[in-house]
Design a protein around this motif. Structure first.
Motif, PDB file in Angstrom:
ATOM      1  N   UNK A   1       3.781  47.312 -15.792  1.00 55.98           N
ATOM      2  CA  UNK A   1       4.320  48.665 -15.972  1.00 55.98           C
ATOM      3  C   UNK A   1       5.190  49.125 -14.802  1.00 55.98           C
ATOM      4  N   UNK A   2       5.082  48.425 -13.667  1.00 57.86           N
ATOM      5  CA  UNK A   2       5.930  48.804 -12.519  1.00 57.86           C
ATOM      6  C   UNK A   2       7.248  48.032 -12.509  1.00 57.86           C
ATOM      7  N   UNK A   3       7.425  47.099 -13.412  1.00 59.36           N
ATOM      8  CA  UNK A   3       8.669  46.315 -13.462  1.00 59.36           C
ATOM      9  C   UNK A   3       9.857  47.235 -13.785  1.00 59.36           C
ATOM     10  N   UNK A   4      11.035  46.899 -13.259  1.00 58.25           N
ATOM     11  CA  UNK A   4      12.195  47.770 -13.441  1.00 58.25           C
ATOM     12  C   UNK A   4      12.906  47.556 -14.781  1.00 58.25           C
TER      13      UNK A   4
ATOM     14  N   UNK B   1       7.519  54.810 -18.613  1.00 57.71           N
ATOM     15  CA  UNK B   1       8.677  54.253 -17.910  1.00 57.71           C
ATOM     16  C   UNK B   1       8.911  55.034 -16.619  1.00 57.71           C
ATOM     17  N   UNK B   2       8.969  54.364 -15.461  1.00 57.26           N
ATOM     18  CA  UNK B   2       9.247  55.082 -14.204  1.00 57.26           C
ATOM     19  C   UNK B   2      10.621  55.753 -14.279  1.00 57.26           C
ATOM     20  N   UNK B   3      10.796  56.841 -13.548  1.00 57.58           N
ATOM     21  CA  UNK B   3      12.077  57.549 -13.537  1.00 57.58           C
ATOM     22  C   UNK B   3      13.166  56.635 -12.986  1.00 57.58           C
ATOM     23  N   UNK B   4      14.381  56.825 -13.448  1.00 60.44           N
ATOM     24  CA  UNK B   4      15.515  56.115 -12.866  1.00 60.44           C
ATOM     25  C   UNK B   4      15.829  54.766 -13.483  1.00 60.44           C
TER      26      UNK B   4
END
Lengths: 219, 219
Positions: A177-180, B201-204
């Motif tokens: 889940x931390x993958x870009x 989904x992380x921001x950016x």
């Protein structure tokens, strides 16, 4: 609403949480789908053919030409599998492995019987036309006796059946889940476009409301 | 482009004018369809299951879980039928009898083999992901050795296959063309809607072009 009795053949081996035997779920999928895929065996070889269907109560009707290969085979009450699949979205995960699709499907097992009684055959025939566009059978020339004879209608009881449904976002491995990588769902919908009148239509025949207002069920 | 050799099993009994063995037609339908229906026999009972596929040259790859019922059965190189159907329109005739659908379908018969060689398996795995969204396999975490092991990939040669296509307006009986009933086609198209980002989904992280510009082939 009632549930259909599960059997080993309609019980999911993998991901049982996606399976259901609820009749309401099974019926809704059958009613929304425009086509089904019929599987049967001839000389040891399975065949899978697409065709139209309609449901009346707990019975699925499938139709085809009386002279066609499928109907000639199925008429012998051999085992059949009818599968209906609605595609709802592309599920894009952070890992290739967890890519998936959102869908709703139904699988019915059993033996089909040929509908020979004329009243039932006419009812099923109208249901098959109305399944495509609601009310259509009342707006066109009905089937003649000859046309009814040229059509085979098969009836498959919805007795051994199950639905399988996937909805929602991708399910990645926790550490991914931390993958870009972007992840999400691309929703898909079968949509009806503006009706095209037949070029041989005489002037002055209006588009009936059943056609002008035709919409596919929204998700 | 070449044609696939017809066999009695892939030659249409009815409406032979709708059938073709042209490889270009067969390939285009396989490539456009997002899912196929796989038919196989277990204990005399046919099963038809929907799954994803991808084509590389003259081979169709189908994938599933290594533990699933379908893959465990098909691994034995038993006869299989893979059918793909694209629905293009509802054909509304002046008579109930001549109602139909516009569609493009492909039927492939044969025996599938399990892909065991790692390089071929990786190639097929990427093709299965890229078949859903072009270029996607290069934008996400690739399959680990463990994930590759957990996946079964089957290969079906596209050797005994045919396509069936219906297009165009309703075909009514000549004497029905003067009837005052509207007739024509309601075109159908599977359409992609705006992508929904995963809530985790992380921001950016931008939507990649492959997703933002995703379109289904137009008809």
């Amino acid at each position: 609403m009632s549930a259909i009795a599960p059997t080993p053949r309609t019980t999911l081996v993998r991901r049982p949480e996606r399976g259901t035997h609820e009749r309401a779920v099974v019926n809704a999928i059958l009613d929304e789908a425009l086509i089904c895929h019929v599987g049967f065996v001839m000389d040891g070889q399975p065949f899978v053919l697409p065709t139209t269907h309609a449901r009346i109560d707990d019975r699925l009707y499938v139709h085809g030409s009386a002279g066609g290969r499928m109907l000639r085979t199925l008429r012998q009450a051999i085992p059949v599998c009818v599968t209906v699949t609605l595609l709802d979205g592309l599920v894009l995960a952070r890992s290739a492995f967890h890519h998936s699709m959102n869908y709703r499907s139904v699988l019915i097992l059993g033996a089909a019987r040929e509908v020979r009684e004329e009243a039932e055959k006419r009812r099923a025939f109208c249901a098959l036309v109305d399944h495509v566009v609601a009310g259509r059978s009342g707006e066109v020339r009905g089937a003649s006796d000859l046309e009814l004879k040229a059509t085979s209608v098969l009836c498959l009881p919805i007795e051994e059946a199950s639905a399988k449904v996937r909805t929602g976002p991708p399910l990645d491995d926790e550490e991914d889940y931390t993958l870009p990588h972007w992840a999400g769902v691309i929703p898909l919908a079968l949509q009806a476009q503006t009706a095209l009148a037949d070029s041989r239509l005489p002037a002055g025949i209006p588009v009936p409301a059943s056609v002008a207002r035709y919409r596919r069920p929204g998700r």
